[in-house]
Write a protein that holds these residues in place. Structure first.
Motif, PDB file in Angstrom:
ATOM      1  N   ALA A 134      20.119  35.521 -53.768  1.00  0.00           N
ATOM      2  CA  ALA A 134      18.973  34.616 -53.821  1.00  0.00           C
ATOM      3  C   ALA A 134      17.665  35.389 -53.932  1.00  0.00           C
ATOM      4  N   GLU A 135      16.793  34.901 -54.802  1.00  0.00           N
ATOM      5  CA  GLU A 135      15.408  35.366 -54.886  1.00  0.00           C
ATOM      6  C   GLU A 135      14.536  34.267 -54.286  1.00  0.00           C
ATOM      7  N   LYS A 181      17.650  43.042 -50.634  1.00  0.00           N
ATOM      8  CA  LYS A 181      17.760  43.901 -51.818  1.00  0.00           C
ATOM      9  C   LYS A 181      16.415  44.480 -52.218  1.00  0.00           C
ATOM     10  N   ALA A 182      15.366  43.672 -52.208  1.00  0.00           N
ATOM     11  CA  ALA A 182      14.040  44.118 -52.651  1.00  0.00           C
ATOM     12  C   ALA A 182      13.012  43.073 -52.256  1.00  0.00           C
ATOM     13  N   SER A 183      11.740  43.444 -52.391  1.00  0.00           N
ATOM     14  CA  SER A 183      10.649  42.483 -52.223  1.00  0.00           C
ATOM     15  C   SER A 183       9.477  42.944 -53.071  1.00  0.00           C
ATOM     16  N   HIS A 184       8.620  41.999 -53.436  1.00  0.00           N
ATOM     17  CA  HIS A 184       7.449  42.359 -54.231  1.00  0.00           C
ATOM     18  C   HIS A 184       6.458  41.197 -54.270  1.00  0.00           C
ATOM     19  N   VAL A 197      20.678  40.105 -50.630  1.00  0.00           N
ATOM     20  CA  VAL A 197      21.889  40.682 -51.218  1.00  0.00           C
ATOM     21  C   VAL A 197      22.989  39.625 -51.270  1.00  0.00           C
ATOM     22  N   HIS A 198      23.812  39.694 -52.332  1.00  0.00           N
ATOM     23  CA  HIS A 198      24.928  38.759 -52.494  1.00  0.00           C
ATOM     24  C   HIS A 198      25.813  38.718 -51.252  1.00  0.00           C
ATOM     25  N   THR A 199      26.228  37.512 -50.894  1.00  0.00           N
ATOM     26  CA  THR A 199      27.174  37.305 -49.814  1.00  0.00           C
ATOM     27  C   THR A 199      27.891  35.988 -50.075  1.00  0.00           C
TER      28      THR A 199
END
Length: 433
Positions: A134-135, A181-184, A197-199
């Motif tokens: 998810a984003e 996973k990341a952020s911005h 992250v995928h789960t």
């Protein structure tokens, strides 16, 4: 009555963790039909009994803004979700997600989490496990509702007031076992994104609810307001909740096709076709507010029709193709949902639509189909609610109780909106007429 059961390893772990961390209170978390977080707090002395027998609550709390009659239900903690809340170091508070049962021990028809669990059980019967990434996009505002920065897409600003909020939120999430996973910084002023992250799908829905709670808590500690409203600023991009989905069979990604010219396997293509075919029916769940349709309006890189693409941002589904040789990377990205949805109901409907495509061998249209020839997404909440109301698929997946509760809330929202004079109307008509 919910019968006593022998303590499971998960329950024993929760009890040991609570003792070791000197937890004083536990919040029993669940969501209503709108996906809004609800909680019952118990002292730690009641945790063992709650894990064995559950805690009685009024089931009308599940119904959203438009509550029905009081009814007795039992909030039964899922001990695998027990975590100490890292933003309560002084109070030493933990949380655990609950499944809602009727007094006879059967699942409550109004429990969103149980609805997703049922769909995942159907997938398991077919031999599949869903993996979801998810984003999650959101805005930060000051206490007067003003943006806290003027940044844009991927901007790095040394004085970006949102960076410490993002950073601290990620620390809390990872401290609770939710990998990031990341952020911005996102495209609009004071808009941010955190990628999870995928789960498995149920853990992802829990993680989205937790992220919303964590971000709001951290923002408040910084004197700000975190908002998951789909479109809070006129003329700016809205916030999405992009969902990355893939099916695994016997531990292998069933969406992967070794032919580099085919971005999805035949099974993945059928899943994609199911999502596209039923998208209009589940849009009232992925985009459940009138405000959601201001984000889906033309001109802001949000989907308007049931199309898919390998590139670009305006189709309903994108099939990422940047690493075609990696089996685990094969997936579809659904771009319509927004972070104001109930993630349990949204994922249940989307996954169920994809599985319908697999079971009935749907054929996907060609990519980048010209939007005028593809069915459009609903343009308003009223249109989306009508499509949901008539959906045999979604009623089969969620049950009439949940679908009718959603519709009752949405019809009520639309009636209230219809009777409300907006600032736009005052600005354009007050002096002109």
């Amino acid at each position: 009555m919910v019968h006593d059961v022998d303590a499971t390893p998960e329950a024993e772990f929760a009890l040991r963790t609570a003792k070791r961390r000197d937890v004083r209170f536990v919040r029993l978390w669940f969501v209503d039909v709108l996906g809004l977080l609800k909680a019952v707090a118990i002292p730690i002395s009641e945790l063992e009994g709650a894990l064995e027998r559950g805690v009685g609550i009024d089931g009308s709390a599940l119904d959203g803004t438009f509550r029905g009659l009081e009814r007795d239900v039992i909030a039964v903690p899922d001990p695998s979700t027990f975590q100490v809340l890292p933003w309560t170091p002084d109070e030493r508070v933990a949380r655990v997600f609950c499944n809602i049962q009727k007094p006879d021990g059967s699942p409550s028809a109004g429990d969103s989490r149980a609805a997703l669990d049922r769909v995942l059980a159907q997938a398991a019967e077919l031999g599949y496990e869903l993996q979801v990434g998810a984003e999650v996009e959101f805005f930060l505002f000051d206490q007067e509702g003003r943006p806290t920065d003027d940044g844009s897409y991927f901007d790095f600003q040394a004085q970006d007031s949102g960076s410490p909020v993002r950073r601290r939120t990620i620390e809390h999430l990872e401290g609770m076992g939710i990998p990031v996973k990341a952020s911005h910084h996102e495209a609009a002023p004071s808009q941010h994104e955190i990628d999870l992250v995928h789960t498995d799908a149920l853990s992802m829905a829990d993680a989205i609810v937790t992220l919303r709670a964590a971000a709001k808590q951290v923002a408040a500690e910084h004197g700000a307001l975190a908002s998951f409203m789909p479109k809070p600023l006129t003329g700016a991009f809205g916030s999405g909740l992009h969902l990355h989905l893939s099916l695994f069979e016997d531990g292998e990604n069933a969406f992967f096709d070794p032919d580099p010219l085919r971005p999805l396997s035949p099974l993945g293509s059928a899943f994609l076709a199911g999502v596209l075919a039923h998208a209009r029916e589940f849009t009232a769940l992925t985009n459940q507010w009138s405000n959601s349709y201001k984000r889906l309006a033309p001109g802001f890189e949000a989907p308007e029709a049931t199309t898919w693409t390998l590139h670009g941002r305006s189709s309903l589904v994108r099939v990422p193709s940047n690493r075609p040789e990696l089996a685990d990377a094969a997936r579809i990205e659904l771009r319509s949902p927004d972070p104001g949805c109930n993630p349990y109901l949204a994922l249940a409907a989307v996954i169920g639509a994809g599985l319908r495509g697999v079971e009935a061998a749907y054929q996907a249209p060609v990519p980048d189909e010209d939007p005028p020839t593809a069915p459009p997404l609903p343009a308003t909440l009223n249109e989306a609610a009508d499509a949901l109301d008539g959906s045999e698929l979604v009623r089969d997946l969620l049950g009439d109780r949940l679908v009718d509760a959603v519709l009752r809330n949405k019809r009520g929202e639309l009636e209230a909106e219809r009777a409300t004079v907006t600032e736009y109307e005052r600005t354009t008509l007050l002096r002109r007429l």
